[in-house]
Write a protein that holds these residues in place. Structure first.
Motif, PDB file in Angstrom:
ATOM      1  N   TRP A 171      48.464 125.565 -44.928  1.00 22.48           N
ATOM      2  CA  TRP A 171      48.929 125.046 -43.645  1.00 22.48           C
ATOM      3  C   TRP A 171      50.117 124.098 -43.806  1.00 22.48           C
ATOM      4  O   TRP A 171      50.833 123.839 -42.827  1.00 22.48           O
ATOM      5  CB  TRP A 171      47.792 124.368 -42.867  1.00 22.48           C
ATOM      6  N   ARG A 174      53.149 125.938 -42.759  1.00 25.34           N
ATOM      7  CA  ARG A 174      53.277 126.057 -41.313  1.00 25.34           C
ATOM      8  C   ARG A 174      53.715 124.738 -40.686  1.00 25.34           C
ATOM      9  O   ARG A 174      54.528 124.713 -39.766  1.00 25.34           O
ATOM     10  CB  ARG A 174      51.944 126.519 -40.707  1.00 25.34           C
ATOM     11  N   TRP A 469      50.183 124.607 -35.753  1.00 27.76           N
ATOM     12  CA  TRP A 469      48.838 124.040 -35.732  1.00 27.76           C
ATOM     13  C   TRP A 469      47.807 125.075 -35.297  1.00 27.76           C
ATOM     14  O   TRP A 469      48.086 125.974 -34.507  1.00 27.76           O
ATOM     15  CB  TRP A 469      48.766 122.868 -34.753  1.00 27.76           C
ATOM     16  N   ASP A 470      46.577 124.910 -35.800  1.00 29.07           N
ATOM     17  CA  ASP A 470      45.436 125.606 -35.246  1.00 29.07           C
ATOM     18  C   ASP A 470      44.884 124.779 -34.081  1.00 29.07           C
ATOM     19  O   ASP A 470      45.465 123.759 -33.701  1.00 29.07           O
ATOM     20  CB  ASP A 470      44.343 125.795 -36.299  1.00 29.07           C
ATOM     21  N   GLN A 717      53.071 131.424 -44.291  1.00 28.91           N
ATOM     22  CA  GLN A 717      52.232 130.476 -45.021  1.00 28.91           C
ATOM     23  C   GLN A 717      52.648 130.338 -46.473  1.00 28.91           C
ATOM     24  O   GLN A 717      51.949 129.695 -47.260  1.00 28.91           O
ATOM     25  CB  GLN A 717      50.765 130.937 -44.972  1.00 28.91           C
TER      26      GLN A 717
END
Length: 886
Positions: A171, A174, A469-470, A717
């Motif tokens: 992450w 990202r 973001w998730d 990623q």
């Protein structure tokens, strides 16, 4: 690496760290080869002496010194002795490390690699030593050096992949590629530091808490900070940040410490952090900023960020339901809970059903718990996942539910009664369904302002373009059914510095997932999400149950009944309980080998609560206490060959038929680490038995399937876009930390990837050949291969759309639990097979995901064939490389 003040001369490199001189003779002639060894009896004797010291890993120090002296005197012997030299030297260096002599160990390995720069094994061992010394970037360089010598060196490939994963969670790529997030922080820092510079009449001093790769520290320096102190608890990230900011080391200080432990020489003017996760408060930003404001920030100082506004909606998701609580499926007897299947319908040979016999015995404990579930819950209150890929239905609209101050954190509330931050929100239901979770995201407001444009805010909304973001998926542990048009009340609070969501209205039900109460009021066992999903995987457990019925039916017909069962499949695997519930195995003791004492204790508790104990004995052994296996080598024979018998003092039978159950694949889609070594260790126990021992294996074989994917999300990623970094030189180092192997892909969801080739089987591996089941193999001390299987396959490109790209090759497994049977040349059944791959339309999903290997970005067109080499090795699992396209 050389000791301080020591010259890097050949003479110095020929001395041991304790000062003893190595042989100063050198081999100037390349004719000192193996063929001339009879003329060098002293060398031959030295080789034999060193090998004797290394045999059985008896004396690593003597072996390492002996092999090193030999290779320095006769360099041409390096090729033959490289493995023994590298392994013994690595073992000796590790002994020095354990004795607290790491500088000596590093010196020793450095001199060896400088003397023999062509040795891939020495480079690899040096990388391992650097890693133990927490010198992560030198370790990375050493593994890369080993691969420059041999690009196919499996051990170095595996170590390099591991250190890359440890260095940087995916992450981070990202986040760093999220231009909106980066520019918002840049603008906020420029404004705050300019205001503080004017007000203070000097360049402000900044504290960056949780610096990660160092981006915010870099932006603070660029915005005019006079001094930045950045802290990071992850030692690998700290090393990365130090390297990336080395050109600004006069103004940036990187500390591998928690902010709680830092003693400043004076207060700072500005505190900046992004210590928030996709669930907002999971990184403990509230207590950290509470401490920083009290102990680090000068009075009147500034804190970035200022606040967060949380948005939420209620969702239905069967995937979340399986991962968040233990389910009991109506109409199906609990697959592993509640005891033996006395009198149940039993699938026998050829698929025919027959009634199993029952001796009519009962168990009071089992009767009381047959409608109960074990007391088990997931160990987290939420998970982080992208709503764009999670399969779900929205039951309410998304609304703003609470604003949480961050620059002035509220006092900690220990329970709901004293929570100062709590809101009750009325939500309109827009669809009928079962509420499984609350999905949330937030706006992070960096600066206080009444003017929205001056607040410097960005959102983690799943609909935002370029969002790195998730979203936070907060589990609702009680089941609620909601109806369209109704209104339900959502209570949001900050309790113990964490977000809490509770649905307090709606029809709370005893659904199929909550049709039973926990069987015990004792402290619940906490398991991970994927462990919970695996416990709920009825399809997986029923496949093993069906295979057990067929297998025991066959061996009974062949008059070779099972005398013992051993299951070694993972921490919370319940396949041993499945075996214990099969009536035809009622006289066979079951031994479950698990990976740690916590899971062993849980399995023992579940067995006591739910199994019909008079009919069988279940033993649980933890393997974590002794990694060498010596403890297991004592415990396993005792459990398998001399089980306690409650009814008699009978002696162990002269012959044994042991059923060995393995679940080789993790739910993540990768092969379970150490599974092959465990299987081989167990087989060595069986081979060492003095009695006649026969083993049946479950599964009997494993097939590997591959398919090409177009998956640009995997590339995002794995690499940085320079235009998103605002001048931060992260690409110089981080682009080298990209990984090839991915896990946890859901190939049923085609939002982020789509298949571009046909599915192809790479190979099928027989378990007996994999672990070596013959006593002769053990007696002859034949080494079992590192490479389990290797094959070249052709993947037909099937995508018709122009401009298709191959980014990755996915893989999954078929576990052949029983072999096909034939009758008169015709197959009555194809055997029982469990597939960990994507499911077809209308098929029940399992708990398994799939793995993938990144291959780059290769343009393809329909009709082409992708030539691929696929390898299964013991240490690396599945790996592959594209050979070409025709």
């Amino acid at each position: 690496m050389h000791a301080a003040g020591k010259p890097s001369s050949p003479l110095y490199r020929r001395r041991w760290p304790d000062g003893r001189a190595m042989s100063s003779s050198s081999s100037s002639s390349s004719s000192d080869t193996i063929r001339l060894l009879p003329a060098h009896a002293n060398i031959l004797a030295s080789v034999q002496e060193a090998r004797a010291a290394w045999r059985g890993r008896r004396d690593a120090a003597a072996a390492a010194q002996g092999f090193l002296r030999i290779v320095q005197e006769v360099p041409s012997l390096l090729r033959e002795l490289e493995v023994e030299l590298g392994e013994s030297l690595g073992a000796y260096a590790n002994e020095l490390y354990q004795e607290g002599a790491m500088p000596t160990a590093l010196w020793l390995m450095d001199n060896a690699t400088r003397s023999m720069p062509s040795s891939k094994i020495l480079a690899y061992e040096q990388g391992c030593l650097f890693f133990r010394a927490r010198q992560y970037l030198p370790a990375l360089d050493a593994f890369q050096r080993a691969l420059r010598i041999d690009p196919g060196y499996f051990a170095a490939l595996d170590a390099l992949e591991n250190i890359k994963n440890l260095s940087l969670d995916r992450w981070h790529f990202r986040m760093l590629n999220d231009l909106n997030r980066n520019t918002t922080y840049q603008l906020a820092l420029r404004r705050v530091l300019l205001e503080e510079t004017i007000r203070l009449g000097r360049a402000p001093k900044v504290m960056d808490i949780g610096t990660g790769t160092g981006l915010l520290a870099y932006l603070a320096i660029e915005a005019g900070a006079g001094k930045v102190i950045a802290c990071e608890t992850n030692p690998v990230l700290c090393a990365v940040a130090s390297d990336l900011l080395c050109t600004k080391e006069d103004r940036v200080q990187i500390l591998n410490q928690s902010s709680y432990d830092i003693q400043l020489d004076g207060p700072v003017d500005v505190v900046v952090t992004e210590l928030v996760d996709s669930g907002l408060l999971g990184e403990h930003v509230l207590p950290v900023l509470r401490h920083a404001r009290k102990h680090m920030l000068r009075p009147g100082g500034r804190v970035i960020p200022h606040a967060a506004v949380v948005y939420a909606r209620v969702i239905e998701s069967t995937e979340v339901r399986r991962r968040s609580r233990l389910l009991k499926v109506d109409g199906v007897k609990s697959s592993w809970w509640g005891g033996r299947d006395s009198g149940c319908e039993e699938l026998s040979e050829g698929g025919r059903n027959s009634k199993s016999s029952s001796d009519g015995s009962t168990n009071k404990n089992n009767d009381e718990n047959k409608n109960s579930l074990p007391n088990v819950r997931v160990d987290e209150t939420y998970t982080c996942e992208s709503l764009t890929t999670l399969q779900h239905r929205c039951l309410t609209e998304a609304v703003a539910v609470i604003e949480i101050p961050l620059s002035h954190p509220p006092a900690r509330a220990n329970d709901a009664s004293d929570a100062s931050l709590t809101e009750d929100i009325n939500l309109e239901v827009i669809a009928d369904g079962q509420a499984d979770a609350v999905a949330m995201w937030f706006d992070l407001i960096l600066l206080p302002s009444d003017v929205e444009a001056d607040r410097c805010a960005f959102s983690t909304d799943p609909e935002r373009k370029g969002n790195g973001w998730d979203q936070g998926i907060y589990f609702l542990h009680a089941s609620h059914v909601v109806r369209r048009g109704q209104r339900c009340r959502l209570r949001v609070a900050v309790i113990q510095d964490q977000l809490s969501f509770k649905l307090v209205d709606g029809d709370t039900i005893q659904s199929s997932s909550q049709s039973s109460s926990p069987s015990s009021t004792s402290v619940p066992v906490e398991v991970g999400e994927m462990d919970m999903s695996h416990l709920n995987d009825t399809h997986h457990i029923q496949a093993y149950r069906q295979a057990l019925y067929i297998l025991t039916s066959r061996v009974e017909k062949d008059r070779q009944p099972i005398t013992a069962v051993v299951e070694w499949s993972g921490n919370y695997s319940v396949l041993g309980f499945v075996a214990a519930s099969v009536p035809t195995l009622q006289s066979a003791p079951v031994t479950i080998v698990t990976g740690n004492e916590d899971s062993a204790a849980a399995l023992r508790t579940w067995g006591q609560q739910g199994l019909d104990t008079p009919l069988c004995s279940v033993h649980v052994i933890s393997s974590i206490d002794d990694k060498t296996g010596s403890k297991l080598m004592k415990l396993l024979p005792q459990a398998l060959f001399f089980p306690p018998d409650q009814n008699s003092e009978r002696a162990a039978p002269p012959s044994h038929h042991v059923l060995v159950i393995h679940d080789l694949v993790e739910c993540s889609g990768w092969l379970r680490q150490g599974a092959i070594q465990e299987a081989r260790l167990l087989q060595s126990v069986l081979n060492a038995s003095t009695a006649t021992t026969t083993a049946s294996l479950l599964p009997v074989a494993v097939s590997v399937f591959v398919q090409g994917l177009e998956a640009p999300a995997l590339l995002r990623q794995n690499r940085l876009e320079p235009e998103n970094l605002l001048g931060f030189p992260a690409g110089r180092l981080l682009d080298g930390l990209g990984v090839r192997k991915f896990q946890g892909l859901d190939l049923n969801n085609t939002v982020e990837h789509r298949p571009v080739t046909a599915i192809t089987r790479a190979f099928r591996v027989d378990m007996r050949s994999l672990i070596g089941t013959s006593r002769q193999c053990e007696e002859e001390k034949k080494d079992l291969k590192e490479v389990v299987a290797r094959s070249r396959v052709e993947l037909p490109v099937t995508v018709a759309a122009p401009g298709a790209t191959l980014h990755a090759v996915s893989f999954w497994f078929s576990l052949h639990l029983t072999t096909p049977r034939t009758d008169g040349g015709n197959k009555n059944d194809d055997g029982v097979t469990f597939n960990t791959g994507p499911t077809g339309p209308g098929q029940e999903e399992t708990s398994y995901r799939q793995g993938a290997i990144l291959v780059g970005a290769i343009s393809i067109v329909a009709g082409q064939l992708i030539e691929l080499e696929v390898v299964w090795s013991v240490s690396r699992g599945i790996d592959m490389v594209v050979l070409g396209i025709v």
